[in-house]
Design a protein around this motif. Structure first.
Motif, PDB file in Angstrom:
ATOM      1  N   LYS A   1      39.359 -51.886  58.324  1.00 38.51           N
ATOM      2  CA  LYS A   1      39.877 -53.086  58.996  1.00 38.51           C
ATOM      3  C   LYS A   1      38.790 -54.146  58.928  1.00 38.51           C
ATOM      4  O   LYS A   1      37.703 -53.973  59.462  1.00 38.51           O
ATOM      5  N   CYS A   2      39.074 -55.234  58.225  1.00 35.23           N
ATOM      6  CA  CYS A   2      38.139 -56.353  58.064  1.00 35.23           C
ATOM      7  C   CYS A   2      38.805 -57.592  58.653  1.00 35.23           C
ATOM      8  O   CYS A   2      39.709 -58.158  58.021  1.00 35.23           O
ATOM      9  N   GLY A   3      38.398 -57.992  59.836  1.00 40.49           N
ATOM     10  CA  GLY A   3      39.084 -59.092  60.508  1.00 40.49           C
ATOM     11  C   GLY A   3      40.529 -58.685  60.738  1.00 40.49           C
ATOM     12  O   GLY A   3      40.808 -57.639  61.310  1.00 40.49           O
ATOM     13  N   ASP A   4      41.456 -59.496  60.241  1.00 43.99           N
ATOM     14  CA  ASP A   4      42.885 -59.190  60.366  1.00 43.99           C
ATOM     15  C   ASP A   4      43.433 -58.475  59.133  1.00 43.99           C
ATOM     16  O   ASP A   4      44.640 -58.324  58.997  1.00 43.99           O
ATOM     17  N   ILE A   5      42.547 -58.071  58.230  1.00 41.72           N
ATOM     18  CA  ILE A   5      42.967 -57.496  56.957  1.00 41.72           C
ATOM     19  C   ILE A   5      42.731 -55.994  56.939  1.00 41.72           C
ATOM     20  O   ILE A   5      41.670 -55.514  57.309  1.00 41.72           O
ATOM     21  N   ASP A   6      43.746 -55.257  56.492  1.00 44.11           N
ATOM     22  CA  ASP A   6      43.616 -53.821  56.268  1.00 44.11           C
ATOM     23  C   ASP A   6      43.451 -53.624  54.776  1.00 44.11           C
ATOM     24  O   ASP A   6      44.247 -54.126  53.984  1.00 44.11           O
ATOM     25  N   LEU A   7      42.408 -52.904  54.372  1.00 51.74           N
ATOM     26  CA  LEU A   7      42.217 -52.656  52.949  1.00 51.74           C
ATOM     27  C   LEU A   7      41.830 -51.214  52.710  1.00 51.74           C
ATOM     28  O   LEU A   7      41.510 -50.474  53.630  1.00 51.74           O
ATOM     29  N   VAL A   8      41.881 -50.838  51.439  1.00 51.07           N
ATOM     30  CA  VAL A   8      41.543 -49.485  51.025  1.00 51.07           C
ATOM     31  C   VAL A   8      40.442 -49.572  49.981  1.00 51.07           C
ATOM     32  O   VAL A   8      40.508 -50.376  49.058  1.00 51.07           O
TER      33      VAL A   8
END
Length: 177
Positions: free
Chosen positions: A131-138
């Motif tokens: 979770k980076c700020g409001d962003i979910d990434l893989v």
């Protein structure tokens, strides 16, 4: 010559010498598997090809074309692009990064930072859901790293592994790196 129709992208990339990607009957891209994967023509192709799928950052550049504002983050592109994006200042832009193109880094030293929410351990691969700020990434992580859910982590990416899109179409830009 054989025409083989499949919805299984892994099957298409494995068997195909030339691939045609269609989206409701409209050709999106034609090319070799490597070209389709490494140089997707648009966001649709980039999103469809690859598992897990490409991470997308949808935001806007500042007036100088140096800082990308996305999901509560301000990502610095100055050193990576040296003004190549200035023409897109103030306009929407999408940056794509494949999970395997992220490199884990110290929480304070990465291009972006976040918190590990989940570690998907598949034996040969580990995927970090961050979770980076409001962003979910893989991000794909190597076997040698030690990671824990709840841990802060930094992520780096080389400029040649970043994909830039405007109005859904791939941008070809001069890059530093």
């Amino acid at each position: 010559t054989i025409v083989f129709v499949t919805h299984d992208q892994a099957e298409a990339l494995t068997l195909g010498e030339k691939i045609v990607v269609l989206d409701p009957g409209v050709i999106q891209q034609i090319g070799a598997p490597s070209e389709i994967y490494h140089r997707p023509a648009n966001v649709m192709v980039a999103r469809f090809v690859g598992s897990p799928q490409m991470n997308f950052f949808e935001g806007q550049l500042d007036a100088a074309g140096a800082i990308f504002h996305v999901g509560g983050l301000d990502l610095n592109l100055t050193d990576r692009m040296k003004g190549a994006l200035a023409q897109f200042s103030g306009r929407p832009l999408t940056i794509g990064v494949r999970p395997e193109d992220f490199t884990p880094a110290d929480a304070e030293k990465g291009w972006l930072g976040g918190e590990i929410e989940l570690i998907e351990d598949l034996g040969s691969d580990r995927f970090l859901h961050v979770k980076c700020g409001d962003i979910d990434l893989v991000a794909r992580a190597g076997r040698e790293g030690h990671f824990r859910a709840g841990e802060r982590i930094g992520l780096d990416v080389e400029i040649e592994h970043m994909h830039f899109f405007h109005d859904g179409k791939r941008l070809e830009l001069a890059r530093n790196g």
